[in-house]
Design an enzyme around this catalytic site. Structure first.
Site, PDB file in Angstrom:
ATOM      1  N   CYS A 337     104.916 -40.497  22.954  1.00 34.60           N
ATOM      2  CA  CYS A 337     105.757 -41.507  22.127  1.00 34.60           C
ATOM      3  C   CYS A 337     105.236 -43.063  22.650  1.00 34.60           C
ATOM      4  O   CYS A 337     105.060 -43.816  21.781  1.00 34.60           O
ATOM      5  CB  CYS A 337     107.219 -41.412  22.025  1.00 34.60           C
ATOM      6  SG  CYS A 337     107.917 -40.621  23.045  1.00 34.60           S
ATOM      7  N   ARG A 366     103.805 -32.242  32.422  1.00 35.79           N
ATOM      8  CA  ARG A 366     105.434 -32.469  33.111  1.00 35.79           C
ATOM      9  C   ARG A 366     105.413 -31.423  34.297  1.00 35.79           C
ATOM     10  O   ARG A 366     105.067 -30.368  34.219  1.00 35.79           O
ATOM     11  CB  ARG A 366     106.322 -31.803  32.069  1.00 35.79           C
ATOM     12  CG  ARG A 366     106.368 -32.881  30.773  1.00 35.79           C
ATOM     13  CD  ARG A 366     107.407 -32.489  30.069  1.00 35.79           C
ATOM     14  NE  ARG A 366     107.409 -33.152  28.684  1.00 35.79           N
ATOM     15  CZ  ARG A 366     108.319 -32.976  27.574  1.00 35.79           C
ATOM     16  NH1 ARG A 366     108.870 -32.169  27.515  1.00 35.79           N
ATOM     17  NH2 ARG A 366     108.065 -33.701  26.581  1.00 35.79           N
ATOM     18  N   GLN A 384     101.428 -30.969  22.512  1.00 39.05           N
ATOM     19  CA  GLN A 384     102.361 -30.814  21.267  1.00 39.05           C
ATOM     20  C   GLN A 384     101.892 -31.129  19.964  1.00 39.05           C
ATOM     21  O   GLN A 384     100.830 -31.967  19.777  1.00 39.05           O
ATOM     22  CB  GLN A 384     103.482 -31.792  21.681  1.00 39.05           C
ATOM     23  CG  GLN A 384     104.198 -31.730  22.675  1.00 39.05           C
ATOM     24  CD  GLN A 384     105.081 -32.967  22.964  1.00 39.05           C
ATOM     25  OE1 GLN A 384     104.826 -34.211  23.145  1.00 39.05           O
ATOM     26  NE2 GLN A 384     106.488 -32.773  23.199  1.00 39.05           N
ATOM     27  N   ASP A 386     102.597 -33.426  17.998  1.00 37.31           N
ATOM     28  CA  ASP A 386     103.576 -34.446  18.101  1.00 37.31           C
ATOM     29  C   ASP A 386     103.559 -35.352  16.864  1.00 37.31           C
ATOM     30  O   ASP A 386     102.205 -35.711  16.545  1.00 37.31           O
ATOM     31  CB  ASP A 386     103.328 -35.299  19.280  1.00 37.31           C
ATOM     32  CG  ASP A 386     104.483 -35.895  19.913  1.00 37.31           C
ATOM     33  OD1 ASP A 386     105.583 -35.954  19.075  1.00 37.31           O
ATOM     34  OD2 ASP A 386     104.733 -36.472  20.938  1.00 37.31           O
ATOM     35  N   HIS A 388     104.898 -39.473  15.248  1.00 33.39           N
ATOM     36  CA  HIS A 388     106.251 -40.244  15.014  1.00 33.39           C
ATOM     37  C   HIS A 388     105.983 -41.214  14.031  1.00 33.39           C
ATOM     38  O   HIS A 388     105.119 -41.562  13.463  1.00 33.39           O
ATOM     39  CB  HIS A 388     105.972 -41.294  16.452  1.00 33.39           C
ATOM     40  CG  HIS A 388     106.204 -40.576  17.805  1.00 33.39           C
ATOM     41  ND1 HIS A 388     105.006 -39.985  18.473  1.00 33.39           N
ATOM     42  CD2 HIS A 388     107.096 -40.220  18.314  1.00 33.39           C
ATOM     43  CE1 HIS A 388     105.637 -39.281  19.584  1.00 33.39           C
ATOM     44  NE2 HIS A 388     106.996 -39.513  19.601  1.00 33.39           N
ATOM     45  N   LYS A 468     118.875 -35.069  18.240  1.00 34.79           N
ATOM     46  CA  LYS A 468     117.981 -34.295  17.708  1.00 34.79           C
ATOM     47  C   LYS A 468     118.458 -33.105  16.812  1.00 34.79           C
ATOM     48  O   LYS A 468     119.245 -32.367  17.159  1.00 34.79           O
ATOM     49  CB  LYS A 468     116.785 -33.774  18.705  1.00 34.79           C
ATOM     50  CG  LYS A 468     117.325 -32.875  19.848  1.00 34.79           C
ATOM     51  CD  LYS A 468     116.204 -32.671  20.769  1.00 34.79           C
ATOM     52  CE  LYS A 468     117.132 -31.760  21.901  1.00 34.79           C
ATOM     53  NZ  LYS A 468     116.133 -31.372  23.038  1.00 34.79           N
ATOM     54  N   HIS A 514     110.825 -38.961  16.214  1.00 35.05           N
ATOM     55  CA  HIS A 514     109.860 -38.101  16.785  1.00 35.05           C
ATOM     56  C   HIS A 514     109.949 -36.648  16.120  1.00 35.05           C
ATOM     57  O   HIS A 514     111.168 -36.053  16.011  1.00 35.05           O
ATOM     58  CB  HIS A 514     110.367 -37.514  18.287  1.00 35.05           C
ATOM     59  CG  HIS A 514     110.439 -39.012  19.193  1.00 35.05           C
ATOM     60  ND1 HIS A 514     109.818 -39.299  20.199  1.00 35.05           N
ATOM     61  CD2 HIS A 514     111.439 -39.931  19.030  1.00 35.05           C
ATOM     62  CE1 HIS A 514     110.310 -40.256  21.019  1.00 35.05           C
ATOM     63  NE2 HIS A 514     111.445 -40.898  20.031  1.00 35.05           N
TER      64      HIS A 514
END
Length: 635
Positions: A337, A366, A384, A386, A388, A468, A514
């Site tokens: 992000c 991570r 991911q 991912d 946004h 979320k 997200h």
RNA sequence: GCCGGGAUAGCUCAGUCGGUAGAGCGACUGAUUCGUAAUCAGUAGGUCGCAGGUUCGAUUCCUGUUCCCGGCACCA
């Protein structure tokens, strides 16, 4: 005094004195008394031996009912505790509830339990069942309970009495036989003999007292228990089947990927595993395209100052990787992000441009705790799907409902149809005001309502920057996996200074959403492997067909067939080895190849092929052209 | 990270009460061209996870360590 007992069929019977469930059952039939486990008194489960001292409507719960099963399992936990204390004096008892398939009990003991101990404990349990000890309920005053546990050295029980139980709460003690007892809410079976034989201790593991890592470490013994031996047998069989579909095992058998010591929590994708990845990625890329996302790419490492600004450093620096160069510290990105915000910030945006949707197959690192790593399901380097969305508050609902439709379609396309939606609410450790959280949570609730879905709320489970929505999907053997997510985030735009210009030419903060559908590519592929037990659907199979000639005279034709299918966009290989057709079929069947194409002299002459589909013994011979058309439709 | 267990050939596993290891499958070589789930024969392959210690000698015993497995905690 007269007590009126109302039965499920509406009949009412009067008693002059308090009466037990057991007596009521016996009054109906001895058979019922034998099958009875507990009694439901005004919708509350009671022990059969507990006197019913007031008028009530009751129903006898027999041991084949789901409610009884929970009692059976809870009883098993108590029998386990008694067995352990008989075998290992000095071991302290704590808690032991029923679980989804069985039970556990947590013990405090310096010496660890071994697998051999498990066997002798289980034998002792069976002995206690045979002794058929009466289980009786007593109400003790709080002081007496406290004193009892203090004098018997049950430190944890004593702590719970003084810290975990409200002063006005009634404390029930369950006595099992003459001497052994435990503090428990109940209810329980009338005697240990009622437990039966359908239980088994399965493993021992470490846990923390009251679930807190700062507390003492206890040992938990797990068992499974059922009402009948057949159910236990069926369960054990199912466990065996689940082990067979372990993605780590299948990855080795099917040559999909490997992991090694030098890169803990990371994946070395082999060609076949990467082919699955590519299939998933191409599919998801198509979803991005169709739903108005622009694919972008941010850098893998960024200066630590950016992560301090975003709030990630404060919350997660223990789980982030860092690297240094020329006296600057960089963080290896744990999320995409902040990168996407930089891309957004590189230009000036009008309200007319919103929503702006960025997507990335974002590689993240991570530093997960070593004990959390598990195959490719929980890794330190992952990717991911991912995305946004930068939008106004008014646009949130539309974006969330659109996302919901996309996500559900994706799960369906991958073969999952049982999806649960959950809403994770504000955690203790969080950014922003309570008003902002109210707004955020309500925006997601409104969106879910608009999407027409039922959801469950999870207090305290949200991300530090916002609530979320979570998508949990059930796999073919009933396990639930959290995959997709849609998160409402008003904090990141604030912290990283994202803006747009509104109708009045004023600068405004956009809302940031997200979102991910498959979540982690690694984990999702792991789930796919286990869900399909390695037999991936045709469109995801790394090798969709193998062309196997029977004699080497047909090798040329086999290669021709293979080339034709490759031109048609299929993943095909030939097997020209000097082996018998039986051997080749066995091997490719074991490799879970969806289609084996056998060609011999006959096929080469007729320009035909013989197809053998996975899981089907029958073969079909058809012309080469037909076969190509047919396989193309499976793609 | 914490508690417990484990690590032997590419894979699955056996073994050594301390005297440096073995099977099946796979791989390789040769023979075989055999129509729907394993053709035959031969060959090669191991610092017994890594580092120390005890010992005449350690894959085996002890200590540490790495990774894996199970459980808990964690999971932006």
């Amino acid at each position: 005094m007269s007590i009126e007992i109302t039965f499920p069929d509406g009949n009412v019977k009067s008693f002059d004195a308090p009466v037990t469930g057991l007596a009521i059952a016996q009054g109906i039939s001895p058979g019922l008394a034998k099958k009875a486990a507990v009694i439901k008194v005004n919708d509350e489960l009671w022990d059969l031996t507990r006197p019913i001292d007031r008028s009530a409507s009751v129903s006898i719960v027999t041991r084949d009912k789901p409610e009884a099963l929970e009692v059976i399992r809870h009883d098993a936990a108590h029998v386990l505790a008694q067995a352990v204390q008989e075998l290992f004096p000095g071991t302290q008892i704590t808690f032991g509830p029923a679980t989804e398939v069985g039970f556990y009990y947590d013990f405090a003991r310096d010496t660890p339990f071994t697998d051999a101990d498990l066997e002798s404990i289980e034998a002792k349990m069976r002995e206690i069942v045979k002794r058929d000890l009466p289980i009786t309920r007593e109400i003790w005053p709080r002081e007496q309970v406290l004193e009892f546990f203090q004098t018997t050295g049950e430190r944890f029980k004593a702590e719970w009495v003084s810290e975990g139980i409200r002063p006005d709460e009634e404390i029930s003690i369950y006595r099992q036989g003459e001497k052994w007892l435990d503090m428990c809410l109940g209810p329980h079976l009338p005697s240990t003999g009622k437990l039966g034989t359908a239980f088994k201790l399965i493993r021992v593991g470490g846990v923390y007292w009251r679930g807190d890592a700062h507390n003492a470490q206890l040992q938990r013994i797990y068992g499974v228990a059922f009402a009948t031996d057949d159910e236990l047998k069926a369960y054990l069989k199912q466990v065996e089947e689940a082990e067979k579909r372990d993605h780590r095992k299948l990855a080795r058998q099917l040559d999909l990927f490997h992991q090694q010591e030098e890169a803990p929590g990371m994946v070395f994708w082999h060609p076949k595993g990467w082919a699955i990845w590519q299939a998933v990625e191409q599919y998801v890329r198509g979803v991005y395209r169709k739903s108005g996302y622009q694919e972008v790419r941010g850098p893998q490492i960024m200066d630590v100052s950016l992560w301090k600004k975003s709030g990630h450093w404060d919350n997660y620096h223990d789980n982030m990787f860092f690297t240094e160069s020329e006296k600057r510290t960089y963080a290896i990105k744990p999320m995409n992000c902040p990168g996407h915000v930089q891309i957004y910030n590189a230009g000036l945006h009008s309200y007319r441009d919103l929503p702006i949707r960025y997507a990335e197959f974002g590689g993240c690192h991570r530093n997960e705790p070593s004990g959390a790593l598990h195959g490719i399901m929980r890794v330190r380097a992952f990717t991911q799907d991912d995305g946004h969305i930068f939008c106004t508050l008014e646009q949130v609902e539309g974006e969330v409902t659109a996302f919901h439709q996309q996500a559900m379609q994706v799960y369906q396309d991958f073969g999952f149809d049982d999806i649960a939606v959950k809403l994770a609410l504000r955690p203790d450790k969080r950014l922003g005001s309570d008003e902002a959280w109210d707004r955020a949570e309500n925006a997601l609730r409104a969106a879910l309502r608009a999407a027409g879905v039922a959801w469950e709320e999870l207090p305290g489970e949200g991300a530090f920057y916002g609530p979320k929505i979570e998508y949990h999907m059930k796999d073919s053997i009933g396990r639930s996996w959290q995959v997709g997510t849609m998160q409402f985030d008003p904090m990141m735009p604030e912290r990283l200074n994202a803006e747009y210009i509104d109708e009045q030419s004023q600068r405004q903060r956009p809302i940031m959403l997200h979102r991910a559908i498959v979540g982690s590519m690694e984990r999702f592929i792991g789930i796919l492997i286990e869900h399909h037990a390695g037999s991936l659907p045709f469109w995801l199979s790394p090798v969709q067909a193998v062309v196997a000639p029977i004699v080497s005279d047909a090798d040329g034709y086999a290669e021709e067939v293979c080339a034709l299918l490759k031109d048609a966009g299929l993943r095909v290989e030939t097997d020209l080895r000097n082996e018998k057709i039986n051997y080749k079929i066995r091997e490719h069947a074991t490799q879970k190849i969806p289609v084996i194409i056998v060609v011999g002299r006959k096929e080469a002459e007729q320009r035909s092929v013989t197809l053998r589909f996975r899981g089907v013994d029958a073969q079909e011979t058809l012309s080469l052209d037909e076969a190509v058309q047919r396989l193309k439709t499976l793609r």
